[in-house]
Structures are given as C-alpha cells and as structure tokens.
Design a protein around this motif. Structure first.
Motif, PDB file in Angstrom:
ATOM      1  N   MET A   1     108.589 -59.894  24.567  1.00 23.28           N
ATOM      2  CA  MET A   1     109.629 -60.326  25.494  1.00 23.28           C
ATOM      3  C   MET A   1     109.016 -60.547  26.868  1.00 23.28           C
ATOM      4  N   PRO A   2     109.203 -61.732  27.477  1.00 23.61           N
ATOM      5  CA  PRO A   2     108.605 -61.994  28.794  1.00 23.61           C
ATOM      6  C   PRO A   2     108.982 -60.964  29.849  1.00 23.61           C
ATOM      7  N   ALA A   3     110.140 -60.330  29.712  1.00 24.06           N
ATOM      8  CA  ALA A   3     110.593 -59.370  30.723  1.00 24.06           C
ATOM      9  C   ALA A   3     109.654 -58.181  30.868  1.00 24.06           C
ATOM     10  N   VAL A   4     108.817 -57.930  29.868  1.00 25.05           N
ATOM     11  CA  VAL A   4     107.929 -56.766  29.932  1.00 25.05           C
ATOM     12  C   VAL A   4     106.927 -56.898  31.073  1.00 25.05           C
ATOM     13  N   ALA A   5     106.756 -58.098  31.612  1.00 28.39           N
ATOM     14  CA  ALA A   5     105.848 -58.300  32.740  1.00 28.39           C
ATOM     15  C   ALA A   5     106.421 -57.753  34.041  1.00 28.39           C
ATOM     16  N   GLU A   6     107.728 -57.479  34.090  1.00 27.07           N
ATOM     17  CA  GLU A   6     108.319 -56.915  35.302  1.00 27.07           C
ATOM     18  C   GLU A   6     107.769 -55.505  35.514  1.00 27.07           C
ATOM     19  N   PRO A   7     107.404 -55.148  36.754  1.00 32.23           N
ATOM     20  CA  PRO A   7     106.718 -53.864  36.993  1.00 32.23           C
ATOM     21  C   PRO A   7     107.454 -52.646  36.448  1.00 32.23           C
ATOM     22  N   TRP A   8     108.769 -52.568  36.670  1.00 29.46           N
ATOM     23  CA  TRP A   8     109.492 -51.387  36.208  1.00 29.46           C
ATOM     24  C   TRP A   8     109.443 -51.244  34.688  1.00 29.46           C
ATOM     25  N   LEU A   9     109.508 -52.388  33.987  1.00 29.69           N
ATOM     26  CA  LEU A   9     109.512 -52.342  32.532  1.00 29.69           C
ATOM     27  C   LEU A   9     108.095 -52.141  31.996  1.00 29.69           C
TER      28      LEU A   9
ATOM     29  N   VAL B   1     118.251 -53.318  24.571  1.00 26.63           N
ATOM     30  CA  VAL B   1     119.178 -52.691  25.515  1.00 26.63           C
ATOM     31  C   VAL B   1     118.494 -52.438  26.855  1.00 26.63           C
ATOM     32  N   VAL B   2     117.273 -51.907  26.800  1.00 32.27           N
ATOM     33  CA  VAL B   2     116.546 -51.604  28.034  1.00 32.27           C
ATOM     34  C   VAL B   2     116.328 -52.878  28.853  1.00 32.27           C
ATOM     35  N   VAL B   3     115.954 -53.969  28.199  1.00 34.00           N
ATOM     36  CA  VAL B   3     115.746 -55.233  28.902  1.00 34.00           C
ATOM     37  C   VAL B   3     117.067 -55.735  29.478  1.00 34.00           C
ATOM     38  N   ALA B   4     118.148 -55.683  28.689  1.00 32.21           N
ATOM     39  CA  ALA B   4     119.444 -56.165  29.162  1.00 32.21           C
ATOM     40  C   ALA B   4     119.951 -55.346  30.344  1.00 32.21           C
ATOM     41  N   ALA B   5     119.610 -54.061  30.395  1.00 31.12           N
ATOM     42  CA  ALA B   5     120.072 -53.199  31.482  1.00 31.12           C
ATOM     43  C   ALA B   5     119.360 -53.514  32.788  1.00 31.12           C
ATOM     44  N   GLY B   6     118.184 -54.115  32.723  1.00 31.26           N
ATOM     45  CA  GLY B   6     117.466 -54.481  33.943  1.00 31.26           C
ATOM     46  C   GLY B   6     117.053 -53.315  34.807  1.00 31.26           C
TER      47      GLY B   6
ATOM     48  N   THR C   1     105.876 -50.385  33.368  1.00 22.15           N
ATOM     49  CA  THR C   1     105.609 -48.945  33.516  1.00 22.15           C
ATOM     50  C   THR C   1     106.124 -48.171  32.324  1.00 22.15           C
ATOM     51  N   ILE C   2     107.345 -48.499  31.890  1.00 18.58           N
ATOM     52  CA  ILE C   2     107.909 -47.854  30.695  1.00 18.58           C
ATOM     53  C   ILE C   2     107.057 -48.166  29.485  1.00 18.58           C
ATOM     54  N   TYR C   3     106.659 -49.425  29.348  1.00 14.92           N
ATOM     55  CA  TYR C   3     105.847 -49.832  28.195  1.00 14.92           C
ATOM     56  C   TYR C   3     104.507 -49.108  28.166  1.00 14.92           C
ATOM     57  N   ASP C   4     103.843 -49.038  29.297  1.00 16.45           N
ATOM     58  CA  ASP C   4     102.505 -48.435  29.349  1.00 16.45           C
ATOM     59  C   ASP C   4     102.533 -46.927  29.137  1.00 16.45           C
ATOM     60  N   ARG C   5     103.696 -46.307  29.383  1.00 13.15           N
ATOM     61  CA  ARG C   5     103.783 -44.852  29.134  1.00 13.15           C
ATOM     62  C   ARG C   5     103.603 -44.549  27.661  1.00 13.15           C
TER      63      ARG C   5
ATOM     64  N   ALA D   1     100.016 -64.888  26.173  1.00 14.47           N
ATOM     65  CA  ALA D   1     101.399 -65.281  26.470  1.00 14.47           C
ATOM     66  C   ALA D   1     101.764 -66.572  25.749  1.00 14.47           C
ATOM     67  N   LYS D   2     100.803 -67.491  25.618  1.00 12.71           N
ATOM     68  CA  LYS D   2     101.065 -68.719  24.877  1.00 12.71           C
ATOM     69  C   LYS D   2     101.391 -68.425  23.419  1.00 12.71           C
ATOM     70  N   ARG D   3     100.887 -67.318  22.925  1.00 14.42           N
ATOM     71  CA  ARG D   3     101.145 -66.916  21.539  1.00 14.42           C
ATOM     72  C   ARG D   3     102.366 -66.006  21.421  1.00 14.42           C
ATOM     73  N   GLY D   4     103.076 -65.821  22.536  1.00 13.84           N
ATOM     74  CA  GLY D   4     104.277 -64.997  22.490  1.00 13.84           C
ATOM     75  C   GLY D   4     104.014 -63.521  22.622  1.00 13.84           C
ATOM     76  N   ARG D   5     102.859 -63.121  23.148  1.00 16.34           N
ATOM     77  CA  ARG D   5     102.536 -61.715  23.360  1.00 16.34           C
ATOM     78  C   ARG D   5     102.354 -61.487  24.852  1.00 16.34           C
ATOM     79  N   PHE D   6     103.290 -60.726  25.461  1.00 18.27           N
ATOM     80  CA  PHE D   6     103.319 -60.572  26.907  1.00 18.27           C
ATOM     81  C   PHE D   6     102.829 -59.209  27.376  1.00 18.27           C
ATOM     82  N   ALA D   7     102.407 -58.380  26.420  1.00 21.16           N
ATOM     83  CA  ALA D   7     101.787 -57.089  26.723  1.00 21.16           C
ATOM     84  C   ALA D   7     100.878 -56.764  25.541  1.00 21.16           C
ATOM     85  N   PRO D   8      99.795 -56.037  25.779  1.00 19.29           N
ATOM     86  CA  PRO D   8      98.866 -55.744  24.671  1.00 19.29           C
ATOM     87  C   PRO D   8      99.513 -54.854  23.617  1.00 19.29           C
TER      88      PRO D   8
END
Length: 320
Positions: free
Chosen positions: A304-312, A170-175, A314-318, A48-55
């Motif tokens: 994007m830090p928002a990817v840590a939110e559970p709903w997002l 768009v997906v992040v902005a839609a929340g 889940t989309i990312y890990d799919r 995360a310090k390097r700007g990577r919030f998901a693998p």
C-alpha cells in the motif's frame, strides 16, 4: 474468482489445504518465481514500480500473471524431478517451474505443497491457451451468497490471515487517528491490536461492520466484504453523505463476524424442557480467540503506497 487474501500469509511447519476450490482459477498480477532479488539490490523506486512500497522479503524477477489452480485440477502434466526441492514435507517451488507438459516436455507451471505453503499450482502465463469451454460460473448476488452459505470459506485455523490484512486496511483508513471498535466480534478480533498500534484519544473513529443482510450501523469506518468471485467491494445502496469510509475485508471472515455460528444458532429464549437431553451437536465455538496475523498485516501494508507516510512507516518498521 478473486485472488484469495490467504496469500498474505501461512502457518509455518503446517500442512495447508488447497488455496482454491476445485474448478476455480485466479490470476496473480505480481511477479512470482526465481530469480529472487533482495530489496537493497532492486532499490525503492524499482520496488515501487512492482507494487512494493516497503521491504518485505525478496522480490521476484519471475513472470507476472501466473494462473493459480488447485493441484487436483491439473491434467496432462508430470513433475520435473530435478526441481522438486522443499523444506521437509513437500515441494516449495524454490527451483522454479517443476511441472512439464506430458506431450511436449516443456515446463508449464509450479506445484507447491510443502509445509508453510498453500497447496497450489501456478501456471506460467505463456503456457496457458484459452480454449472454448462451458460458461463460467455465474456471478452470485450478495443475497444469494448469504442464502447459500457461499460466503463461508471454511477458514478453520487460518482466520488470522485475513484478519491481519483487514487490520492493515483499518490502520491506513484511520490515518493515524485513534479507533474504537464496536463491542462484540469486531472488538474481540481487532480491538486489542488497534489499541497497540494507534494512539488513544477521546475523538476516536468508530469501527463497525456493514454489509449485505447486516445493515449500515452508524460508524466512521465500516468493514465491508469483498465479493469472492469478482473482488468488488460491497457498496451501500443508500446512506448519508459522505458516509463511513469503507474498509475491505475477506468475505468469509466478514460473514463469521456478522453472523457468528456460535451465536446465531442458539435459541433466543428458553431452553430444553426438564428431562430432555440434547441429541445433536452443540453449535461450534472457537477454541481460542483469533488474533490478527502480523505477517499478513505487514504483507498488506508493504503493498500500500500509504506505508511511505512517516507515522505508518514507524508502525511497519516496529515489526509489531
């Protein structure tokens, strides 16, 4: 110029054009080059310090702030032949800096031109010395960018990459809320993907374009262009408060949606007189509908830090 969004993805086993136009440079703030480390070696906090919030692939322990140039703009360097490894059609930079100064023999940068790579030279920041030079290209106003056609960056077959990056925004902005894309180019490009990623519902957020020369249609989310020189987001001059959420999009892709050549160049009424044959090429039509790159989608979300939110997440890990 701003760092091109095309870095978000490539096409495998395809020879790519230069990432940058001749006479331009950009700076990549992320580390790049070997040694490479896997996400489980680094840990989530360090990543995360390097700007990577998901693998997303390996993380670099190389230098930050490499200076990017078109290969043809390089002078006074030669290849280090022991560091020219690649996949099959060229050099992919796997061995680290492969360009040396012809005067001092010190490594100064990495050239890449293999298949699946944008053709580019990455100069090591410590090897770059800024010298007096002619004034840099003036920053163009939006009206000038439109009038000169400078927003069109010849996306050709690579429009899926900025489309994937825009989809992530768009997906992040839609929340997590449902999104309805405005009929026309926006729906054709993003509608199907948004329908598969986000839930359906009656209270859907409306997504439309807004920007220079196009206007500000009523929408909850507005795709607006990013200035190709400065990286600044287009801002509406006036509007209702709070107004739509502005969603960044690559300027070239935005221009293709806002002013599609195959739609805007056709005559508005009528046609050729009977017996008259056309002697100029027909307006360009896309060979097939562009679909957003899922690699670019995940590349963008991972930063994007928002990817840590559970709903997002889940989309990312799919993997979508």
């Amino acid at each position: 110029m701003a760092l091109p969004i095309h870095l978000a993805g490539t096409h495998w086993e395809t020879l790519h054009p230069p990432l940058l136009e001749a006479g331009c440079y950009a700076v990549d703030p992320e580390p790049y080059g070997p040694p490479w480390r896997q996400p489980d070696e680094v840990g989530a906090r360090e990543a995360a310090k390097r700007g990577r919030f998901a693998p997303f692939g390996a993380l670099s322990d190389g230098p930050s702030g490499t200076v990017l140039l078109a290969p043809g703009d390089m002078r006074g360097t030669g290849l280090i032949m022991e560091r020219t490894g690649g996949y099959c059609m060229g050099i992919d930079g796997r061995d680290g800096p492969n360009l040396a100064c012809l005067s001092c023999d010190l490594p100064v940068g990495t050239r890449m031109d293999d298949c699946g790579c944008w053709q580019v030279v990455r100069l090591v920041p410590q090897a770059v010395v800024r010298l007096p030079a002619p004034p840099e290209r003036p920053v163009m106003e939006w009206a000038e960018l439109l009038a000169t056609g400078a927003l069109r960056h010849r996306l050709s077959d690579y429009g899926d990459i900025p489309a994937g990056a825009a989809l992530a925004q768009v997906v992040v902005a839609a929340g997590g809320a449902p999104v309805e894309a405005a009929p026309g180019p926006v729906a054709e490009l993003l509608g199907r993907a948004l329908g598969s990623l986000l839930p359906a519902g009656e209270a859907a957020l409306r997504l439309d374009l807004a920007g220079p020369g196009f206007g500000e249609p009523a929408a909850d989310l507005a795709l607006v262009p990013v200035h190709p020189q400065t990286g600044d987001l287009w801002q509406p001059r006036t509007g209702t408060v709070p107004g739509p959420v502005l969603v960044p999009m690559d300027a070239a892709l935005w221009a293709d949606l806002a002013f599609p050549p195959h739609r805007t160049r056709l005559p508005m009424v009528g046609g050729l007189p009977a017996g008259v044959e056309r002697d100029d090429p027909l307006p360009p039509h896309p060979q097939y509908p562009v679909q957003p790159s899922m690699e670019a989608f995940r590349y963008t979300l991972a930063r994007m830090p928002a990817v840590a939110e559970p709903w997002l997440r889940t989309i990312y890990d799919r993997g979508c």
